[in-house]
Motif scaffolding. Structure first.
Motif, PDB file in Angstrom:
ATOM      1  N   GLU A 118      55.228   9.666  62.106  1.00 18.53           N
ATOM      2  CA  GLU A 118      55.144   8.682  62.087  1.00 18.53           C
ATOM      3  C   GLU A 118      56.770   8.100  62.940  1.00 18.53           C
ATOM      4  OE1 GLU A 118      55.797   4.593  59.694  1.00 18.53           O
ATOM      5  OE2 GLU A 118      55.945   6.906  58.594  1.00 18.53           O
ATOM      6  N   GLY A 119      56.076   7.388  63.981  1.00 22.26           N
ATOM      7  CA  GLY A 119      57.409   7.226  64.613  1.00 22.26           C
ATOM      8  C   GLY A 119      57.650   8.112  65.818  1.00 22.26           C
ATOM      9  N   GLY A 120      57.622   9.262  66.489  1.00 22.79           N
ATOM     10  CA  GLY A 120      57.240  10.549  66.683  1.00 22.79           C
ATOM     11  C   GLY A 120      56.840  11.850  66.109  1.00 22.79           C
ATOM     12  N   GLY A 121      57.134  12.710  67.406  1.00 25.85           N
ATOM     13  CA  GLY A 121      56.819  14.251  66.666  1.00 25.85           C
ATOM     14  C   GLY A 121      57.892  14.590  65.619  1.00 25.85           C
ATOM     15  N   TYR A 122      57.495  15.679  64.557  1.00 24.18           N
ATOM     16  CA  TYR A 122      58.943  15.518  63.477  1.00 24.18           C
ATOM     17  C   TYR A 122      58.957  16.974  63.954  1.00 24.18           C
ATOM     18  CZ  TYR A 122      60.335  17.359  58.686  1.00 24.18           C
ATOM     19  OH  TYR A 122      60.983  18.523  58.350  1.00 24.18           O
ATOM     20  N   LYS A 143      56.947   3.162  50.552  1.00 24.95           N
ATOM     21  CA  LYS A 143      55.498   3.571  50.975  1.00 24.95           C
ATOM     22  C   LYS A 143      55.382   4.930  51.395  1.00 24.95           C
ATOM     23  CE  LYS A 143      55.198  -1.184  52.807  1.00 24.95           C
ATOM     24  NZ  LYS A 143      54.992  -2.209  53.565  1.00 24.95           N
ATOM     25  N   GLN A 144      56.238   5.636  52.161  1.00 22.96           N
ATOM     26  CA  GLN A 144      56.713   7.042  52.920  1.00 22.96           C
ATOM     27  C   GLN A 144      55.675   7.727  51.345  1.00 22.96           C
ATOM     28  OE1 GLN A 144      59.942   9.447  53.870  1.00 22.96           O
ATOM     29  NE2 GLN A 144      59.180   8.877  56.143  1.00 22.96           N
ATOM     30  N   ALA A 145      56.490   7.365  49.902  1.00 25.67           N
ATOM     31  CA  ALA A 145      56.382   8.405  49.119  1.00 25.67           C
ATOM     32  C   ALA A 145      55.109   8.077  48.225  1.00 25.67           C
ATOM     33  CB  ALA A 145      57.725   7.644  47.884  1.00 25.67           C
ATOM     34  N   ALA A 146      55.001   6.756  48.531  1.00 26.45           N
ATOM     35  CA  ALA A 146      53.482   6.902  47.670  1.00 26.45           C
ATOM     36  C   ALA A 146      52.576   7.388  48.422  1.00 26.45           C
ATOM     37  CB  ALA A 146      53.361   5.550  47.656  1.00 26.45           C
ATOM     38  N   LYS A 147      52.430   7.230  50.163  1.00 27.77           N
ATOM     39  CA  LYS A 147      51.766   8.111  50.943  1.00 27.77           C
ATOM     40  C   LYS A 147      51.426   9.373  50.625  1.00 27.77           C
ATOM     41  CE  LYS A 147      50.947   6.149  55.100  1.00 27.77           C
ATOM     42  NZ  LYS A 147      51.339   5.679  56.518  1.00 27.77           N
ATOM     43  N   ILE A 148      52.620  10.371  50.679  1.00 27.33           N
ATOM     44  CA  ILE A 148      53.047  11.604  50.023  1.00 27.33           C
ATOM     45  C   ILE A 148      51.934  12.020  49.448  1.00 27.33           C
ATOM     46  CG2 ILE A 148      54.500  13.705  49.388  1.00 27.33           C
ATOM     47  CD1 ILE A 148      55.793  12.569  51.143  1.00 27.33           C
ATOM     48  N   GLU A 214      57.175   4.877  37.254  1.00 27.50           N
ATOM     49  CA  GLU A 214      56.861   3.666  38.197  1.00 27.50           C
ATOM     50  C   GLU A 214      56.365   3.580  39.315  1.00 27.50           C
ATOM     51  OE1 GLU A 214      60.377   1.430  37.576  1.00 27.50           O
ATOM     52  OE2 GLU A 214      61.305   3.067  38.042  1.00 27.50           O
ATOM     53  N   PRO A 215      55.746   2.722  39.647  1.00 31.56           N
ATOM     54  CA  PRO A 215      55.425   3.451  41.549  1.00 31.56           C
ATOM     55  C   PRO A 215      56.547   3.612  42.663  1.00 31.56           C
ATOM     56  CG  PRO A 215      54.021   0.582  40.226  1.00 31.56           C
ATOM     57  CD  PRO A 215      55.523   1.459  39.746  1.00 31.56           C
ATOM     58  N   ALA A 216      56.491   4.179  43.036  1.00 30.05           N
ATOM     59  CA  ALA A 216      57.519   4.388  43.805  1.00 30.05           C
ATOM     60  C   ALA A 216      57.940   3.652  44.911  1.00 30.05           C
ATOM     61  CB  ALA A 216      57.001   5.338  45.663  1.00 30.05           C
ATOM     62  N   GLU A 217      57.287   1.667  45.511  1.00 34.29           N
ATOM     63  CA  GLU A 217      58.135   1.139  45.672  1.00 34.29           C
ATOM     64  C   GLU A 217      58.836   0.218  44.812  1.00 34.29           C
ATOM     65  OE1 GLU A 217      55.079   1.712  45.531  1.00 34.29           O
ATOM     66  OE2 GLU A 217      54.394   1.514  47.447  1.00 34.29           O
ATOM     67  N   VAL A 218      58.792   0.414  43.296  1.00 32.62           N
ATOM     68  CA  VAL A 218      59.212   0.021  43.127  1.00 32.62           C
ATOM     69  C   VAL A 218      61.095   1.072  42.770  1.00 32.62           C
ATOM     70  CG1 VAL A 218      60.448  -0.934  40.642  1.00 32.62           C
ATOM     71  CG2 VAL A 218      57.871  -1.145  41.921  1.00 32.62           C
ATOM     72  N   ALA A 219      60.012   2.347  42.844  1.00 29.52           N
ATOM     73  CA  ALA A 219      61.919   2.770  42.370  1.00 29.52           C
ATOM     74  C   ALA A 219      62.982   3.176  43.347  1.00 29.52           C
ATOM     75  CB  ALA A 219      61.375   4.154  42.028  1.00 29.52           C
ATOM     76  N   VAL A 220      62.135   2.574  44.556  1.00 33.33           N
ATOM     77  CA  VAL A 220      63.927   3.119  45.464  1.00 33.33           C
ATOM     78  C   VAL A 220      64.714   1.901  45.313  1.00 33.33           C
ATOM     79  CG1 VAL A 220      62.040   4.586  47.038  1.00 33.33           C
ATOM     80  CG2 VAL A 220      61.901   1.955  47.349  1.00 33.33           C
ATOM     81  N   ALA A 221      63.826   0.977  44.654  1.00 37.24           N
ATOM     82  CA  ALA A 221      64.736  -0.205  44.923  1.00 37.24           C
ATOM     83  C   ALA A 221      66.328  -0.101  44.109  1.00 37.24           C
ATOM     84  CB  ALA A 221      64.576  -1.313  43.436  1.00 37.24           C
ATOM     85  N   ASN A 222      66.570   1.429  42.996  1.00 32.62           N
ATOM     86  CA  ASN A 222      67.431   1.585  42.512  1.00 32.62           C
ATOM     87  C   ASN A 222      67.523   2.370  43.184  1.00 32.62           C
ATOM     88  OD1 ASN A 222      68.708   3.559  40.853  1.00 32.62           O
ATOM     89  ND2 ASN A 222      68.045   3.339  38.485  1.00 32.62           N
ATOM     90  N   PRO A 223      69.425   2.659  43.562  1.00 28.95           N
ATOM     91  CA  PRO A 223      69.661   3.436  44.732  1.00 28.95           C
ATOM     92  C   PRO A 223      69.962   5.069  44.171  1.00 28.95           C
ATOM     93  CG  PRO A 223      70.898   1.362  44.127  1.00 28.95           C
ATOM     94  CD  PRO A 223      70.118   1.496  43.491  1.00 28.95           C
ATOM     95  N   VAL A 233      61.224  13.489  49.179  1.00 26.39           N
ATOM     96  CA  VAL A 233      60.860  13.836  50.426  1.00 26.39           C
ATOM     97  C   VAL A 233      61.038  14.941  51.572  1.00 26.39           C
ATOM     98  CG1 VAL A 233      60.134  12.291  52.085  1.00 26.39           C
ATOM     99  CG2 VAL A 233      59.950  11.204  50.065  1.00 26.39           C
ATOM    100  N   LEU A 234      62.456  14.399  52.311  1.00 24.85           N
ATOM    101  CA  LEU A 234      62.375  15.760  53.289  1.00 24.85           C
ATOM    102  C   LEU A 234      62.052  17.283  52.759  1.00 24.85           C
ATOM    103  CD1 LEU A 234      66.106  14.050  54.315  1.00 24.85           C
ATOM    104  CD2 LEU A 234      64.313  13.309  55.215  1.00 24.85           C
ATOM    105  N   ASP A 235      62.604  18.055  52.063  1.00 23.18           N
ATOM    106  CA  ASP A 235      62.367  18.179  50.967  1.00 23.18           C
ATOM    107  C   ASP A 235      60.698  18.748  51.667  1.00 23.18           C
ATOM    108  OD1 ASP A 235      65.077  19.744  50.693  1.00 23.18           O
ATOM    109  OD2 ASP A 235      63.992  19.145  47.908  1.00 23.18           O
ATOM    110  N   ILE A 236      59.999  17.935  51.499  1.00 21.82           N
ATOM    111  CA  ILE A 236      58.044  18.452  51.148  1.00 21.82           C
ATOM    112  C   ILE A 236      57.993  18.056  52.966  1.00 21.82           C
ATOM    113  CG2 ILE A 236      56.423  17.095  51.648  1.00 21.82           C
ATOM    114  CD1 ILE A 236      56.623  16.189  48.333  1.00 21.82           C
TER     115      ILE A 236
END
Length: 314
Positions: A118-122, A143-148, A214-223, A233-236
Motif C-alpha cells: 500500500e503506497g508503493g513497494g514494501y 484499518k490496517q490491523a483489521a485487514k491483517i 475490541e475492534p482494531a479501529e477502537v484499540a488504536v485510540a489508546n496510545p 504490525v511491523l513484525d508481521i
C-alpha cells in the motif's frame, strides 16, 4: 571400482593386453620349441614346451577374465543408467507435482501484497522503507490491523509446507550432481519459508493480544495499545515479506529447473533468480525477463508467481 569413470576400462584393457602379450610370447617360445626339435635337443625342448604352455594358458585366462569383466561392467553400467533414468523421471514427476500444488499456495500471497505494498513497494523500515503500509498511524493503523487479521483467515500458513524440493532430491543421485550453490539456495529458501510461517503464526497471536477483545479501529485510540499494535504490525510485515519473497523465488527456481527437463541436474544457478535483493519489487524487476521467457506447461514461469494479480484472479 568406478567403471563409468574409466578405471574399469583401464583394468580390462590392461588384462587383455597382458593376455595378448603372453600369447605372443607363447608363439615365440613355440618357434624355439620347433628349433629344439629340429636340433634334437630334448632337454631344452621339454623346458620350452613347459614355458609355452604356461604363457599360453595365462594369456587365455587373462583375456577370459578381461572379457568377462567387460561383459559384467557393461551390464552393470547399463543397469545403472536405467536406474538413473528412472530416478530422474521420478524426480521430474515430483517436481511437476510441487509446481502444480505450489502455484495455488503462491496465489494467496496476493493477500499480503495488497497490505504490504500500500503506497508503493514494501521495503524493510531498517533498510529505509517508508511506504504508506509502514507509516500508517491512528485510524489508518486500525484499518490496517483489521485487514491483517482478515488475511490471517484467508492464508493458511500450513499450505506453504508444499514448497519443499529437498525432500524429493535428498535420497536421489540428484543431490550429488546438482550445482552446490543451487542446492544451498534451495535448502536456505526452504528454511526461511519455514521460519517465516512459524513466526507469522506467533506474530498474529501477539497482534490479537495487543488489540484485546475490541475492534482494531477502537484499540488504536489508546496510545499505549496503538504503540504495541504498531510494533506487531511491523513484525508481521517483516515476516510476511520474507515469506512472499522466498516463496516466489522458490517457485520461480522450481519452474525454471522443470523447464530444462532432464538437463536440470547440470544447470548452473540463474543469475536473475538467485541473488538476494533489498525488496520483492527489485527481485521481480530482475527476474521477470527470464521468467516470462521460460515456459512451464501452458504458460510462462512468471504467471505462476501471481504477482500483480488481484486475490483469486487468474
Amino acid at each position: 571400482m568406478d567403471f563409468s569413470a574409466g578405471h574399469g576400462y583401464l583394468l580390462i584393457g590392461g588384462l587383455i593386453l597382458v593376455g595378448a602379450g603372453l600369447l605372443i610370447i607363447s608363439l615365440i617360445v613355440n618357434l624355439r620349441v620347433a628349433h629344439s626339435v629340429r636340433d634334437d635337443v630334448r632337454h631344452r625342448e621339454k623346458l620350452l614346451e613347459y614355458y609355452r604352455n604356461i604363457f599360453s594358458q595365462l594369456g587365455v585366462i587373462l583375456i577370459g577374465i578381461g572379457v568377462s569383466l567387460f561383459i559384467f561392467f557393461f551390464q552393470q553400467n547399463y543397469q545403472d543408467q536405467r536406474r538413473r533414468e528412472t530416478e530422474l523421471q521420478q524426480v521430474l514427476s515430483k517436481l511437476a507435482a510441487r509446481l502444480a500444488r505450489g502455484a495455488p499456495v503462491i496465489e494467496t500471497l496476493s493477500e499480503f501484497d495488497e497490505v504490504l505494498d500500500e503506497g508503493g513497494g514494501y521495503v524493510d523500515p531498517e533498510l529505509g522503507g517508508k511506504n504508506t503500509a509502514v507509516s500508517a498511524q491512528g485510524a489508518a493503523l486500525g484499518k490496517q490491523a483489521a485487514k491483517i487479521l482478515l488475511v490471517e483467515r484467508d492464508v493458511d500458513l500450513r499450505d506453504f509446507d508444499i514448497l519443499n524440493l529437498s525432500r524429493d532430491f535428498e535420497t536421489t543421485f540428484v543431490v550429488n550432481e546438482l550445482d552446490p550453490a543451487l542446492w544451498f539456495n534451495i535448502v536456505r529458501d526452504e528454511s526461511e519459508i519455514k521460519y517465516a510461517t512459524t513466526q507469522l503464526a506467533l506474530d498474529y497471536k501477539d497482534l490479537q493480544d495487543s488489540i484485546g477483545g475490541e475492534p482494531a479501529e477502537v484499540a488504536v485510540a489508546n496510545p499505549e495499545k496503538a504503540q504495541k499494535i504498531k510494533k506487531e504490525v511491523l513484525d508481521i510485515f517483516y515476516d510476511a515479506d520474507l515469506l512472499r519473497q522466498r516463496s516466489r523465488r522458490f517457485l520461480a527456481r522450481a519452474c525454471w529447473l522443470f523447464s530444462k527437463g532432464k538437463g536440470f541436474v547440470t544447470a548452473a544457478p540463474a543469475a536473475e533468480i538467485e541473488p538476494d535483493t533489498r525488496s520483492q519489487q527489485e527481485w521481480i524487476d530482475r527476474a521477470r525477463p527470464l521468467l516470462t521467457q521460460t515456459k512451464s506447461g501452458s504458460g510462462d514461469c512468471f504467471r505462476l508467481l501471481h504477482y500483480g494479480q488481484a486475490p483469486g484472479g487468474s
